[in-house]
Scaffold this motif. Structure first.
Motif, short mmCIF file in Angstrom:
data_model
loop_
_atom_site.label_atom_id
_atom_site.label_comp_id
_atom_site.label_asym_id
_atom_site.label_seq_id
_atom_site.Cartn_x
_atom_site.Cartn_y
_atom_site.Cartn_z
N LYS A 1 3.82 10.44 4.04
CA LYS A 1 4.27 9.44 3.05
C LYS A 1 3.17 8.39 2.90
CE LYS A 1 8.24 6.50 2.07
NZ LYS A 1 9.46 5.94 2.66
N VAL A 2 2.62 8.26 1.70
CA VAL A 2 1.51 7.34 1.45
C VAL A 2 2.02 5.94 1.12
CG1 VAL A 2 -0.48 6.88 -0.05
CG2 VAL A 2 0.02 9.22 0.66
N THR A 3 3.07 5.83 0.31
CA THR A 3 3.58 4.52 -0.10
C THR A 3 4.91 4.23 0.59
OG1 THR A 3 4.75 5.45 -2.00
CG2 THR A 3 2.50 4.66 -2.37
N LEU B 1 -2.68 0.69 -6.90
CA LEU B 1 -3.05 0.49 -5.50
C LEU B 1 -4.06 1.54 -5.13
CD1 LEU B 1 0.54 0.14 -3.95
CD2 LEU B 1 -0.86 -1.65 -4.98
N LEU B 2 -4.89 1.26 -4.13
CA LEU B 2 -5.84 2.23 -3.61
C LEU B 2 -5.58 2.45 -2.14
CD1 LEU B 2 -9.41 1.49 -5.03
CD2 LEU B 2 -7.90 3.39 -5.55
N GLU C 1 -6.15 17.48 9.35
CA GLU C 1 -4.99 16.61 9.15
C GLU C 1 -5.31 15.61 8.06
OE1 GLU C 1 -3.23 14.77 12.53
OE2 GLU C 1 -3.72 16.44 13.85
N PHE C 2 -4.26 15.10 7.44
CA PHE C 2 -4.42 14.10 6.39
C PHE C 2 -4.09 12.72 6.96
CE2 PHE C 2 -2.64 11.37 3.14
CZ PHE C 2 -3.57 11.47 2.14
N ARG C 3 -4.90 11.75 6.62
CA ARG C 3 -4.65 10.36 6.99
C ARG C 3 -4.97 9.48 5.79
NH1 ARG C 3 -4.02 10.56 12.45
NH2 ARG C 3 -5.36 11.92 13.64
N ALA C 4 -4.17 8.41 5.64
CA ALA C 4 -4.42 7.46 4.56
C ALA C 4 -4.15 6.06 5.06
CB ALA C 4 -3.53 7.77 3.35
N SER C 5 -4.96 5.11 4.59
CA SER C 5 -4.72 3.71 4.92
C SER C 5 -3.50 3.23 4.13
CB SER C 5 -5.94 2.87 4.55
OG SER C 5 -6.10 2.82 3.14
N ALA C 6 -2.98 2.08 4.52
CA ALA C 6 -1.92 1.46 3.73
C ALA C 6 -2.52 1.12 2.37
CB ALA C 6 -1.42 0.21 4.42
N PRO C 7 -1.84 1.45 1.28
CA PRO C 7 -2.38 1.14 -0.04
C PRO C 7 -2.57 -0.36 -0.23
CG PRO C 7 -0.56 2.69 -0.21
CD PRO C 7 -0.57 2.18 1.20
N ARG C 8 -3.67 -0.73 -0.86
CA ARG C 8 -3.97 -2.13 -1.14
C ARG C 8 -4.02 -2.33 -2.66
NH1 ARG C 8 -8.27 0.76 0.06
NH2 ARG C 8 -10.20 0.52 -1.11
N GLN C 9 -3.65 -3.53 -3.08
CA GLN C 9 -3.62 -3.87 -4.51
C GLN C 9 -5.02 -3.79 -5.10
OE1 GLN C 9 -0.82 -5.01 -6.34
NE2 GLN C 9 -2.01 -5.20 -8.19
N GLY D 1 -12.47 12.77 -3.11
CA GLY D 1 -11.29 12.92 -2.27
C GLY D 1 -11.14 11.84 -1.21
N ARG D 2 -11.93 10.78 -1.27
CA ARG D 2 -11.90 9.75 -0.22
C ARG D 2 -10.98 8.57 -0.55
NH1 ARG D 2 -17.74 8.58 1.77
NH2 ARG D 2 -16.59 7.75 3.53
N GLU D 3 -10.42 8.56 -1.77
CA GLU D 3 -9.45 7.53 -2.15
C GLU D 3 -8.38 8.15 -3.03
OE1 GLU D 3 -11.31 3.11 -2.40
OE2 GLU D 3 -11.92 4.46 -4.00
N LEU D 4 -7.22 7.53 -2.97
CA LEU D 4 -6.09 7.94 -3.80
C LEU D 4 -5.62 6.69 -4.54
CD1 LEU D 4 -4.36 10.52 -4.25
CD2 LEU D 4 -2.84 9.67 -2.48
N ALA D 5 -5.64 6.73 -5.87
CA ALA D 5 -5.11 5.63 -6.69
C ALA D 5 -3.65 5.91 -6.95
CB ALA D 5 -5.87 5.50 -8.00
N VAL D 6 -2.82 4.91 -6.74
CA VAL D 6 -1.37 5.06 -6.89
C VAL D 6 -0.89 4.07 -7.95
CG1 VAL D 6 0.86 4.81 -5.74
CG2 VAL D 6 -1.08 5.77 -4.50
#
Length: 152
Positions: free
Chosen positions: A54-56, A88-89, A97-105, A69-74
């Motif tokens: 879950k990203v968001t 958000l990015l 494995e997949f890892r993502a930071s907490a999305p930032r504005q 593939g190093r960022e995901l725009a939401v």
């Protein structure tokens, strides 16, 4: 004998999943699902779902991968709606494995945004918004124009 070439179903759940986006390396699928009670962005392995992430956690309607593939725009908020929308990015690390930071504005979109498209490197964003017309247009209606043409 007729051949049946059917693509396998990726997910079958009682929820609504939409706006799937495959990562540039073809290993991950970002999508929106309402399984939590509201739409959020999830990423799972592709082509076989195994490790959902879950990203968001504050809503998410659509996701777009950066070309490397190093960022995901939401996109948060309904496209075409009249509520405030944001982009958000999230920084992404993918491998086994997949890892993502907490999305930032990143930016707020104007109310009424009807479309959103980032450049592949996320350096620019094209946003489609309605333009309010402030001037009136006029129409000239000519009746019996054939008679007017014949007189000249």
């Amino acid at each position: 004998m007729e051949s049946q070439n059917r693509s396998p179903l990726y997910l079958r759940t009682p929820f609504s999943e939409q706006y799937g986006a495959i990562s540039p390396d073809g290993r991950w699928l970002a999508y929106s699902s309402d399984e939590s009670g509201r739409f959020e962005i999830y990423v799972d392995s592709f082509p076989t779902p195994r490790n959902k992430y879950k990203v968001t956690d504050g809503g998410g309607d659509r996701a777009v991968w950066r070309q490397d593939g190093r960022e995901l725009a939401v996109v948060i908020g309904p496209i075409g709606g009249y509520l405030t929308q944001s982009v958000l990015l999230a920084d992404v690390q993918s491998g086994a494995e997949f890892r993502a930071s907490a999305p930032r504005q990143l930016l707020s979109l104007p109310a009424g945004t009807t479309g959103f498209a980032p450049t592949p490197d996320f350096q620019r964003f094209l946003v489609s918004i309605p333009v309010a017309e402030t001037r009136t247009s006029s129409i000239t209606l000519m009746l019996d124009w054939l008679s007017a043409v014949g007189k000249k």
